[in-house]
Design a protein around this motif. Structure first.
Motif, short mmCIF file in Angstrom:
data_model
loop_
_atom_site.label_atom_id
_atom_site.label_comp_id
_atom_site.label_asym_id
_atom_site.label_seq_id
_atom_site.Cartn_x
_atom_site.Cartn_y
_atom_site.Cartn_z
N UNK A 516 0.85 -1.18 0.00
CA UNK A 516 0.00 0.00 0.00
C UNK A 516 0.89 1.23 0.00
N UNK A 517 0.32 2.37 -0.35
CA UNK A 517 1.11 3.61 -0.47
C UNK A 517 0.39 4.74 0.25
N UNK A 545 3.59 -2.20 -6.77
CA UNK A 545 3.78 -0.88 -6.15
C UNK A 545 4.80 -0.09 -6.96
N UNK A 546 4.52 1.18 -7.17
CA UNK A 546 5.50 2.09 -7.75
C UNK A 546 5.22 3.49 -7.21
N UNK A 571 -0.60 1.70 -5.46
CA UNK A 571 -0.49 0.24 -5.42
C UNK A 571 -1.71 -0.34 -6.12
N UNK A 572 -1.53 -1.47 -6.79
CA UNK A 572 -2.62 -2.08 -7.56
C UNK A 572 -2.42 -3.59 -7.58
N UNK A 578 -2.66 -0.34 -12.69
CA UNK A 578 -1.91 0.69 -11.96
C UNK A 578 -2.28 2.09 -12.46
N UNK A 579 -2.67 2.96 -11.54
CA UNK A 579 -3.08 4.33 -11.88
C UNK A 579 -2.47 5.28 -10.85
#
Length: 620
Positions: A516-517, A545-546, A571-572, A578-579
Motif C-alpha cells: 500500500x502507499x 507498487x510504484x 499500489x494495484x 496501476x493508476x
C-alpha cells in the motif's frame, strides 16, 4: 607710399600694441579655462574613484569610513569588506563605551598597518592607506589596492619511501591533489588549505608520519607573481600491527575480539581505522570507542600497533518515550535493553509500542560478530494495525544472518514464519500463514551519515515462500528502494526517491506481504497507507507498487531551508490496473543535532485535500 603717410604710421604705435595685448589676453583666457576643465575632470574622476565603500558606526560617537581609489571585482569587495569589519581593532574598540579621544587617535594611527596585514591574507600585498579626519570622531581610510597576487610557478617535491615503485599510485594521487595551480589566485587560506590537502593525501594512505620539510611562497611586489616551493617527506610506509583492546569491564576480550576488522600486516589506511571504530560502535555495547594508531613509535618491522579504548554502556536500561506522527498518531513506547544476556554478550532489545493506529510488541536478540564476520539475530514480534477499514494482527518469528559493513555494503539472509489474522470491513475474517526465506542487500554512499547532501542509498529485499505445506501458497515478493541526494548549488539541494515492488505466485498472499502507499515516506498529500486496492468498505494491499518523489530544498541559512516537492505513486493488483496519483506541496527543513527534520503541507490531487506531514531523520 608718400612721406606723409609714412609719418602718420609712426605717429600711432598704440594700435599695434592693443592688438597684441588683445591676442595675449585671449590666449591666456583659453589656457585658464582649459586648465580649469582638466582639473575639474580629474577632480570628478577622483571623487568617483574615491567613492565611499562602507561605513562602520556602531554607536553615536565614533565612525570609520572606507574608500577605494581603484576598482576591484565586486565579489572581492564583499570579502574584503567583511574582513575589515570583523577583524580591525578599531571596530572592536568602538563598541566600548569607555573609549576616549586619546585611545581613538592611537587606533586611527594603528589601523593602516592592520589593513595592510589583513588584506595581505587575501593576496593584496603592500596596500597603501591614507588617513583623513574630516571631524574629530570620524576617520576616513582611502585604500589603494595592488593587483591581487597570482601563482606564477609551483615546485612541489615529495621524497621518501613513496618514491618506490609499489607506491606509485599514492604518489600520483598526491601530486594530482595539489589544488593551487599556476594562474590561480593566491590567498593565505588557499595556501594553507593546499598544504593540508597534499599532506592529508599521504596521511590517509600508508604514510601517517609524512611531514612538510620546506614551505615557502615568494611574492614579487612589482608583478604580484607568487613562486611556491614545497618539500614533503613521506617517511616510511607503515602497516598495521597488533590490535589491543582496553576498557572492558563486563565482557571477555574473546567475545569482542571478532569485532576487529584489521588484518596484521595490511597497509595502514585511516579509512580502515574508521571502519574498525564503526564495527565496535555498531555492536550496541559501547558509549564511545577511541581508536589510536601508534604511528610515532613503530615496531622494528615498521608496523604500528592499534589501541582500541572502549567505554561500555550500562548493562540494562529501561526507557519510556512519548511522541506523535502524522502516519499512526500519538504514541507511547516502553523499551528494555539487556546488553549481556545470559552473560554471553547477547544484545536483547525489546519494546512495547502503543499508537492510535498501530500497536506492537517486539523482541530482537543479536549475537556478537563471529570470527568470519557474521552477525546473527532472532526476531519475534506481534503487530496490530487498523488502517483504512482493514485490521491486521501479525505474529512473526524469524532469524537473520548479516555480513558486510552496515554503513557501506551489507547483505543478509533469513527465514521467517508468519501467522496473520485479517479483518476487512464488510467481509469475514481470515487466517493466513506463510513460511518465507529472505535475501536483502543494503548499499550506502553518503557524504554524511545523518544529514547527507550528496550520495545515494539502495535497499533491496526478496522474500520467497517455497513450500505449500507451510504457507497458503507459493509466492515471491520483490522490493527495491533508491534514494539520491545531490547539491545543485552551494545552498540548493535535490532529493529523489523511487520505490518499486511486486508479488508473483499464489493468489492467497498474506496482507503483510502486499503493498500500500501514502504517507510521510511515500506519497505525501494522502493518509498513511490509504492508497491501494478498493475491497468492500476498505482499502487493502495490492500486488504491485510504484512510488517516487522529486524535491528541491533551498537552504536559507546553515540550519534552515524551504522545500518544494512532487510525489507520485499507487499500489494495484496488476500493472494493467496501476493508476498513479499526484501529491505536491511546500515544506520547511531544519538540520537538527540528531538529523534532518521536515514539516510539509501537501495537496493530494486525487482527493483535493491538504495534509500535514512530519519527518525526523533520513529513512534508511
Amino acid at each position: 607710399m608718400t612721406s606723409d603717410s609714412f609719418a602718420r604710421s609712426h605717429q600711432h604705435p598704440g594700435l599695434e600694441q592693443v592688438a597684441l595685448n588683445t591676442c595675449c589676453l585671449f590666449l591666456a583666457t583659453c589656457t585658464y579655462w582649459l586648465l580649469f576643465l582638466i582639473l575639474l575632470f580629474f577632480s570628478i574622476n577622483s571623487q568617483a574613484q574615491d567613492s565611499a565603500w562602507f561605513d562602520v558606526k556602531p554607536g553615536s560617537h565614533y565612525q570609520t569610513r572606507f574608500l577605494l581609489t581603484n576598482d576591484i571585482p565586486s565579489d572581492q569587495q564583499s570579502t574584503l569588506r567583511e574582513l575589515l569589519q570583523k577583524h580591525l581593532s578599531i571596530h572592536e574598540a568602538m563598541q566600548n563605551p569607555r573609549m576616549n579621544e586619546s585611545e581613538w587617535r592611537r587606533l586611527v594611527q594603528k589601523t593602516p598597518q592592520e589593513i595592510a596585514d589583513l588584506l595581505a591574507t587575501e593576496g593584496y600585498f603592500k596596500t597603501k592607506t591614507t588617513v583623513y579626519q574630516p571631524a574629530t570622531q570620524l576617520a576616513e581610510f582611502h585604500l589603494t589596492l595592488p593587483q591581487q597576487a597570482k601563482v606564477n610557478k609551483v615546485n612541489v617535491a615529495i621524497t621518501g619511501e613513496i618514491q618506490l615503485a609499489e607506491h606509485q599510485s599514492t604518489l600520483e594521487a598526491a601530486q594530482k591533489s595539489w589544488p593551487l595551480p599556476v594562474n590561480s589566485r593566491f590567498t593565505q587560506q588557499a595556501w594553507s588549505s593546499a598544504k593540508r590537502e597534499l599532506l592529508a593525501t599521504l596521511l590517509r594512505a600508508e604514510f601517517p608520519n609524512a611531514k612538510i620539510t620546506r614551505s615557502q611562497a615568494l611574492v614579487n611586489p612589482q608583478t604580484q607573481a607568487v613562486f611556491i616551493q614545497l618539500a614533503v617527506d613521506s617517511g616510511p610506509a607503515v602497516r598495521f600491527g597488533q590490535v589491543r583492546i582496553h576498557g572492558l569491564q563486563h565482557y571477555k576480550e574473546s567475545m569482542v575480539r571478532p569485532l576487529n576488522t584489521l588484518k596484521t600486516g595490511a597497509p595502514y589506511r585511516q579509512a580502515d581505522l574508521l571502519t574498525l571504530q564503526n564495527s565496535f560502535m555498531s555492536s550496541g555495547k559501547f558509549r564511545s570507542v577511541d581508536v589510536t594508531a601508534r604511528t610515532e613509535s613503530l615496531n622494528a618491522d615498521q608496523t604500528a600497533d592499534i589501541d582500541v579504548t572502549v567505554n561500555e554502556l550500562e548493562q540494562n536500561t529501561v526507557r519510556i518515550g512519548v511522541g506523535a506522527s502524522t502516519n499512526t498518531g500519538a504514541r507511547i513506547v516502553f523499551n528494555y535493553t539487556d546488553r549481556n544476556l545470559f552473560d554471553r554478550g547477547l544484545l536483547w532489545d525489546s519494546s512495547l509500542r502503543l499508537e492510535q493506529r498501530l500497536q506492537a510488541a517486539t523482541s530482537n536478540i543479536t549475537f556478537l560478530t563471529d570470527e568470519k564476520g557474521f552477525r546473527d539475530s532472532i526476531q519475534n514480534s506481534v503487530i496490530r494495525t487498523d488502517l483504512e477499514g482493514q485490521t491486521t494482527t501479525a505474529l512473526q518469528n524469524g532469524v537473520r544472518r548479516y555480513w558486510g559493513q552496515p554503513n557501506l555494503f551489507e547483505q543478509y539472509v533469513g527465514a521467517n514464519l508468519l501467522y496473520e489474522f485479517l479483518t476487512v470491513d464488510g467481509e469475514e475474517s481470515q487466517f493466513n500463514k506463510a513460511a518465507t526465506l529472505a535475501y536483502g542487500l543494503n548499499m550506502r554512499r553518503l557524504d554524511h551519515p545523518l544529514a547527507p547532501t550528496k550520495g545515494w542509498i539502495l535497499n533491496t529485499q526478496f522474500q520467497l515462500a517455497p513450500l505449500d505445506k507451510l504457507s497458503d501458497g507459493r509466492f515471491l515478493q520483490s522490493q527495491a528502494r533508491l534514494q539520491a541526494f545531490y547539491p545543485l548549488t552551494q545552498s540548493t539541494q535535490w532529493l529523489g526517491r523511487i520505490e518499486v515492488g511486486a508479488v508473483t505466485g499464489a493468489r492467497s498472499v498474506p496482507a503483510t506481504y502486499l503493498f500500500r502507499a501514502g504517507g510521510d515516506q511515500s506519497v505525501r498529500g494522502y493518509a498513511f497507507q490509504s492508497l491501494g486496492v478498493k475491497e468492500a468498505d476498505a482499502i487493502v494491499g495490492g500486488r504491485v507498487l510504484l512510488t517516487g518523489s522529486t524535491e528541491i530544498v533551498q537552504w536559507l541559512t546553515s540550519s534552515w531551508g524551504a522545500a518544494m516537492f512532487v510525489d507520485f505513486g499507487n499500489a494495484a493488483n496488476s500493472w494493467k490496473d496501476y493508476d498513479p496519483v499526484l501529491g505536491y506541496g511546500l515544506g520547511a527543513r531544519w538540520r537538527s543535532p540528531i538529523g534532518p527534520v521536515g514539516v510539509d503541507i501537501a495537496h493530494g490531487q486525487e482527493t483535493g485535500e491538504y495534509r500535514l506531514h512530519f519527518n525526523l531523520g533520513v529513512n534508511f
